[in-house]
Structures are given as structure tokens and as C-alpha cells.
Design a protein around this motif. Structure first.
Motif, PDB file in Angstrom:
ATOM      1  N   THR A  37      48.514  35.129  41.120  1.00 57.78           N
ATOM      2  CA  THR A  37      47.321  35.315  41.867  1.00 57.78           C
ATOM      3  C   THR A  37      47.497  35.956  43.329  1.00 57.78           C
ATOM      4  O   THR A  37      48.414  36.315  43.795  1.00 57.78           O
ATOM      5  CB  THR A  37      46.653  33.718  42.136  1.00 57.78           C
ATOM      6  OG1 THR A  37      47.723  33.068  43.103  1.00 57.78           O
ATOM      7  CG2 THR A  37      46.580  33.180  40.807  1.00 57.78           C
ATOM      8  N   LEU A  38      46.250  36.592  43.600  1.00 54.64           N
ATOM      9  CA  LEU A  38      46.184  37.443  44.853  1.00 54.64           C
ATOM     10  C   LEU A  38      45.939  36.420  46.110  1.00 54.64           C
ATOM     11  O   LEU A  38      45.331  35.762  46.043  1.00 54.64           O
ATOM     12  CB  LEU A  38      45.126  38.480  44.567  1.00 54.64           C
ATOM     13  CG  LEU A  38      44.757  39.340  45.795  1.00 54.64           C
ATOM     14  CD1 LEU A  38      46.249  40.224  46.000  1.00 54.64           C
ATOM     15  CD2 LEU A  38      43.669  40.265  45.475  1.00 54.64           C
ATOM     16  N   GLU A  80      41.690  44.028  43.641  1.00 59.13           N
ATOM     17  CA  GLU A  80      41.122  42.740  43.042  1.00 59.13           C
ATOM     18  C   GLU A  80      40.664  42.780  41.777  1.00 59.13           C
ATOM     19  O   GLU A  80      40.853  41.662  41.011  1.00 59.13           O
ATOM     20  CB  GLU A  80      39.934  42.249  44.247  1.00 59.13           C
ATOM     21  CG  GLU A  80      40.159  42.138  45.475  1.00 59.13           C
ATOM     22  CD  GLU A  80      38.908  42.045  46.338  1.00 59.13           C
ATOM     23  OE1 GLU A  80      37.787  42.369  45.781  1.00 59.13           O
ATOM     24  OE2 GLU A  80      38.881  41.652  47.496  1.00 59.13           O
ATOM     25  N   VAL A 105      40.377  48.335  47.863  1.00 58.64           N
ATOM     26  CA  VAL A 105      40.569  46.890  47.985  1.00 58.64           C
ATOM     27  C   VAL A 105      39.911  46.362  46.654  1.00 58.64           C
ATOM     28  O   VAL A 105      40.563  45.491  46.066  1.00 58.64           O
ATOM     29  CB  VAL A 105      39.937  46.280  49.343  1.00 58.64           C
ATOM     30  CG1 VAL A 105      39.941  44.835  49.198  1.00 58.64           C
ATOM     31  CG2 VAL A 105      40.565  46.858  50.470  1.00 58.64           C
ATOM     32  N   LYS A 106      38.849  46.859  45.974  1.00 59.90           N
ATOM     33  CA  LYS A 106      38.344  46.491  45.093  1.00 59.90           C
ATOM     34  C   LYS A 106      38.955  46.761  43.833  1.00 59.90           C
ATOM     35  O   LYS A 106      39.274  45.808  43.063  1.00 59.90           O
ATOM     36  CB  LYS A 106      36.830  47.294  44.905  1.00 59.90           C
ATOM     37  CG  LYS A 106      35.912  46.907  43.828  1.00 59.90           C
ATOM     38  CD  LYS A 106      35.693  45.491  44.065  1.00 59.90           C
ATOM     39  CE  LYS A 106      34.590  45.071  42.909  1.00 59.90           C
ATOM     40  NZ  LYS A 106      34.193  43.688  43.052  1.00 59.90           N
ATOM     41  N   THR A 136      43.612  41.891  39.275  1.00 57.43           N
ATOM     42  CA  THR A 136      44.327  40.574  39.018  1.00 57.43           C
ATOM     43  C   THR A 136      43.874  39.868  37.970  1.00 57.43           C
ATOM     44  O   THR A 136      42.694  40.067  37.189  1.00 57.43           O
ATOM     45  CB  THR A 136      43.803  39.682  40.203  1.00 57.43           C
ATOM     46  OG1 THR A 136      42.238  39.609  40.091  1.00 57.43           O
ATOM     47  CG2 THR A 136      44.388  40.211  41.643  1.00 57.43           C
ATOM     48  N   VAL A 178      49.867  44.381  49.902  1.00 54.37           N
ATOM     49  CA  VAL A 178      49.163  43.382  48.939  1.00 54.37           C
ATOM     50  C   VAL A 178      50.124  42.328  48.764  1.00 54.37           C
ATOM     51  O   VAL A 178      51.356  42.320  48.383  1.00 54.37           O
ATOM     52  CB  VAL A 178      48.813  43.787  47.344  1.00 54.37           C
ATOM     53  CG1 VAL A 178      48.067  42.789  46.496  1.00 54.37           C
ATOM     54  CG2 VAL A 178      47.778  45.028  47.675  1.00 54.37           C
ATOM     55  N   VAL A 203      44.798  41.078  50.842  1.00 55.94           N
ATOM     56  CA  VAL A 203      44.844  42.442  51.043  1.00 55.94           C
ATOM     57  C   VAL A 203      44.652  42.933  52.372  1.00 55.94           C
ATOM     58  O   VAL A 203      43.739  42.391  53.049  1.00 55.94           O
ATOM     59  CB  VAL A 203      44.151  43.337  49.835  1.00 55.94           C
ATOM     60  CG1 VAL A 203      44.235  44.760  50.006  1.00 55.94           C
ATOM     61  CG2 VAL A 203      44.185  42.722  48.731  1.00 55.94           C
TER      62      VAL A 203
END
Length: 295
Positions: free
Chosen positions: A234-235, A258, A254-255, A261, A227, A238
Motif C-alpha cells: 500500500t502507498l 496513486e 502524483v495521480k 496502487t 514514493v 508521495v
């Protein structure tokens, strides 16, 4: 009348003289033999107060030379601008004004020589002018190939494009953010503290949003994610480094990342070292329907 016979007194006088001569000779030989010749040291006659040669230097050093060439007021190990065995004639440094004056004098001399050569050439041309009127004209030289203006323009454009490309690549490299990759073993305190807080947040969000399909089907397993987080929290992205073998678990991991964040912004000590932090971690969906971050 015959001479009278010699008396007895004459032989005694001669013997006395002979004895005295032998005695004197023996005395002289005895004196010569008893005399010892001693070699005299010539340094005894030298003047002990010899003059001392001291050299004044215009520099000094902390180290003293091992084999000094002369005596000076300070230590000077090395120095100078030549390898020849020479000494400075003056303790003062060289004057730039003096050197400039010498250069100007040499240039003036050179200018005078060139002027004299020019006058000589002009006088020779005036002398040879009447003769050149009667001589035939010299043969024309072969024409040199004309310079292709279009070719020069093309080369100039190629050089400009190459320079622009190099400049653009340099600017892109300068603008590229500084990245730092960390795994489970983090040594620096600032990074280690941030990673621990980040793992705790992802686990908390993951347990709240545990995938219902995995719970229904009884699917469990582990996967490795990388990640990347920007400095403002902020992202950036991934990536799945190692799949769990289940599309449900991979998509759920992955969800969850997210949903967690935005993350905390980097502290000042981290901002000085990196712009983007990439964290590689192994995530496990356990049989008890929990998400746990492991090494």
C-alpha cells in the motif's frame, strides 16, 4: 801443656756441611719456583642431583609464560586474585562453604560483641537511674519543620508524569517502522529487483493515463518524486522533491502513482530489513507523450 794446632781434616768437614746446606736450599727453592697453583672450581664438589621444586596449580592456559616463577605440571600464564608475590598453599580451589563458615563466624563474633555492649549500657542505665531523678529535665529540642504532605504529593505526581512521558516516548520509538531510502543506484539485489518492477508498472500506468491537458497544450518536463510504500504494497505517501514547473505535470505524476496502487508486497528478505521503502526517482513527460522513469 799447650793445645796442639788444628789439623787439616776439620776445615774439610765444615766445607762439606756448608755445601750440603746450600745444595738443599737450592733444591727447595727450585721446587717452590717450579710449582704452579691451580684454582679449584668449587662446583666440582657440589651434588649434581639437587632436589627439583615443582608447584601444583589448579588451572592452566594455552600460552606459556616468558619468565616462569616456578615449575608446574601445566602451563599457567598469569592468574590469581592478588598482585603480591604469593603462591597457593593447596592445589585445590577455594571452597565456598569454608568462606561462608568464616563469614558466619565473624558475624557471630560481632553479635556477641554487640550483646555485651548492650548489657553494659543497661547496667549503666540502672546505676544512673536514681541520679537522674534529682537532675532537672533537659531543655526541649527545637521543633523540626513539619513535612508538607501536599508538596510530597506534588513531587510524586511530577515524577509519575515524567516516568509516563519517558515510557510513552520509548514505546513510540519501538513502534516506529524501519524505513529504507533508495535512489536510482540500488546495490542490493532484493531492493533493485523490486524497484525495477515498480518503475515498469508506474510507466505502464502513466502511458495509459497520460494527462490529456499536457498532450493538448504540448507541455513536457521532468520532476523528482519520493514514493513511500509499505510492506504490504500500500502507498504511504508521495512527496515532490523537485517540481517540473508545471502544475499540470506535477498533479499528473502524483495521480499516476496513486492509480498504480496497490504495488507488490515485499518479499521475505526485504521484510527482514525494512517496513517502509521510500523510492526517489526522476520522472519525465517526453515530447512524444510518454512517461519515463530516469535516474
Amino acid at each position: 801443656m799447650p793445645n796442639p794446632p788444628p789439623t787439616l781434616a776439620e776445615p774439610s768437614r765444615q766445607g762439606t756441611r756448608m755445601a750440603l746446606a746450600m745444595l738443599a736450599s737450592a733444591a727447595v727453592h727450585g721446587m717452590v719456583l717450579s710449582t704452579q697453583f691451580v684454582q679449584v672450581n668449587p662446583r666440582l664438589f657440589e651434588d649434581p642431583n639437587l632436589p627439583m621444586d615443582v608447584v601444583l596449580v589448579n588451572a592452566k592456559s594455552l600460552e606459556s609464560p616468558l619468565n616462569p616463577d616456578a615449575l608446574a605440571q601445566v602451563n599457567l600464564a598469569g592468574g590469581g586474585n592478588t598482585d603480591d608475590d604469593r603462591r597457593l598453599k593447596s592445589p585445590l580451589p577455594a571452597s565456598p562453604q569454608t568462606q561462608t563458615g568464616e563469614e558466619e563466624a565473624a558475624m557471630q563474633t560481632r553479635v556477641t560483641e554487640l550483646e555485651q555492649q548492650a548489657r553494659a549500657l543497661l547496667s549503666q542505665l540502672k546505676t544512673d537511674a536514681p541520679l537522674q531523678r534529682n537532675t532537672p529535665a533537659p531543655a526541649p529540642r527545637p521543633e523540626q519543620p513539619a513535612i508538607d504532605a501536599s508538596q510530597l504529593n506534588q513531587q510524586a505526581r511530577e515524577m509519575a508524569q515524567l516516568q509516563a512521558s519517558i515510557s510513552q516516548q520509548w514505546d513510540s520509538y519501538q513502534k516506529r517502522p524501519k524505513r529504507t531510502f533508495v535512489g536510482a543506484n540500488v546495490r542490493e539485489y532484493a531492493f533493485a529487483r523490486y524497484v525495477e518492477d515498480w518503475v515498469a508498472k508506474v510507466e505502464r500506468v502513466g502511458n495509459v493515463n497520460y494527462p490529456e491537458a499536457a498532450r493538448r497544450q504540448g507541455v513536457y518536463g521532468s520532476l523528482k518524486l519520493t514514493v513511500s510504500i509499505r510492506a504490504d504494497g500500500t502507498l504511504e505517501g508521495v512527496e515532490i522533491d523537485r517540481s517540473s514547473g508545471s502544475k499540470i505535470l506535477d498533479a499528473a505524476a502524483v495521480k499516476i502513482v496513486e492509480l498504480a496502487t496497490p504495488y507488490a508486497a515485499f518479499p521475505d528478505d526485504m521484510r527482514k530489513k525494512t517496513d517502509i521503502l521510500s523510492i526517489t526517482r526522476t520522472w519525465t513527460f517526453t515530447r512524444s507523450d510518454q512517461l519515463v522513469g530516469t535516474d
